[in-house]
Design an enzyme around this catalytic site. Structure first.
Site, PDB file in Angstrom:
ATOM      1  N   ASP A  25      -1.293  -6.459   2.710  1.00  0.00           N
ATOM      2  CA  ASP A  25      -0.534  -7.295   0.946  1.00  0.00           C
ATOM      3  C   ASP A  25      -0.007  -8.574   1.189  1.00  0.00           C
ATOM      4  OD1 ASP A  25      -1.418  -4.465   0.827  1.00  0.00           O
ATOM      5  OD2 ASP A  25       0.219  -3.000   0.543  1.00  0.00           O
TER       6      ASP A  25
ATOM      7  N   ASP B 206      -5.398   5.522  -7.859  1.00  0.00           N
ATOM      8  CA  ASP B 206      -3.781   5.527  -7.560  1.00  0.00           C
ATOM      9  C   ASP B 206      -2.963   7.094  -8.387  1.00  0.00           C
ATOM     10  OD1 ASP B 206      -4.639   3.181  -5.979  1.00  0.00           O
ATOM     11  OD2 ASP B 206      -4.553   1.933  -7.617  1.00  0.00           O
TER      12      ASP B 206
END
Length: 253
Positions: free
Chosen positions: A8, A129
């Site tokens: 990330d 998500d």
């Protein structure tokens, strides 16, 4: 089932967030390219790269780093974060990215997902998500009223590579994968699924094994491999051993 190490990117660094909160970031590497090479050296078959700056600002911010990662490893890379149009998708593929992930764009402008799947069949992943079963967008900042399972079913006719299903409450918390929510998604759709959020130890990886025949094709892990509670090479070896012993085949996927 493939173990996807997560990289990330935030402010040019390799970080992990807790429950998607940018104010709860831990820096795990100042050289994302070196991190990518490390995971490849430990046996990774794929890399999962997310442009967090892009997700929060609605436009890619770490293209150059991603290009450097892709150019430094020989394994395929999937990328998400701030991808909102076909031009960006085309650009990432031109950089050598193997798979592009669409999340917010799929909800806001579903025609982009549909066109992308037509242009690049089986190279587009739908990122779901979820917070309490509902889709969250804009870098997880906004929870919609859209049911995650219904959302996937709406696009089940497309040539998707996979659905990447993340339980936000568990992401970065090392509290265990939401196996039952992942099972429900698999049972409701024929699209292959990659699980994400909550992996802490090898036991969490093993807990997903019963879902492989249903169409689970991977799991993403981040904080666990950076903290060392999960050894990537050991997890990959365990998955391979299980697949060999069971002769696992997914449900026609």
């Amino acid at each position: 089932m493939i173990i996807f190490p997560a990289i990330d990117l935030k402010d040019g660094l390799c970080v992990r967030l807790m429950q998607g909160d940018p104010d709860r970031a831990t820096v795990y590497g100042r050289d994302p390219v070196a991190v990518a090479r490390r995971w490849e050296s430990e046996g990774a078959e794929w890399l999962h790269v997310v442009d967090l700056d892009g997700a929060f600002s609605k436009t890619p911010k770490n293209r150059q780093i991603i290009a450097s990662i892709v150019g430094s490893v020989s394994i395929p890379v999937q990328v998400g974060g701030g991808i909102r149009n076909l031009e960006t998708i085309k650009e990432y593929f031109s950089l050598g990215v193997e798979r592009v992930i669409l999340g917010t764009a799929a909800l806001r402008q579903p025609e982009i997902l549909e066109k992308a799947c037509g242009l690049y069949p089986h190279r587009i992943a739908l990122g779901i998500d979820a917070r309490n079963g509902q889709v969250a967008v804009e870098g997880w900042k906004e929870t919609t009223g859209t049911d995650a399972i219904a959302f996937v079913q709406h696009f089940s006719n497309l040539d998707l590579a996979a659905v990447i299903y993340t339980d936000i409450h568990r992401d970065g918390m090392q509290s265990g994968v939401n196996v039952e929510a992942t099972r429900r998604l698999l049972e409701a759709s024929h699209v292959p699924v990659i699980a994400s959020g909550g992996v802490a130890t090898l036991a969490d990886v093993e807990a997903l094994f019963p879902l492989i025949p249903l169409g689970l094709i991977g799991v993403i892990t981040g904080r666990a491999i950076y903290n060392g509670t999960l050894q990537l090479s050991e997890a990959i070896s365990r998955v391979r051993s299980h697949m060999e012993q069971s002769g696992s085949n997914t449900k026609g996927k």
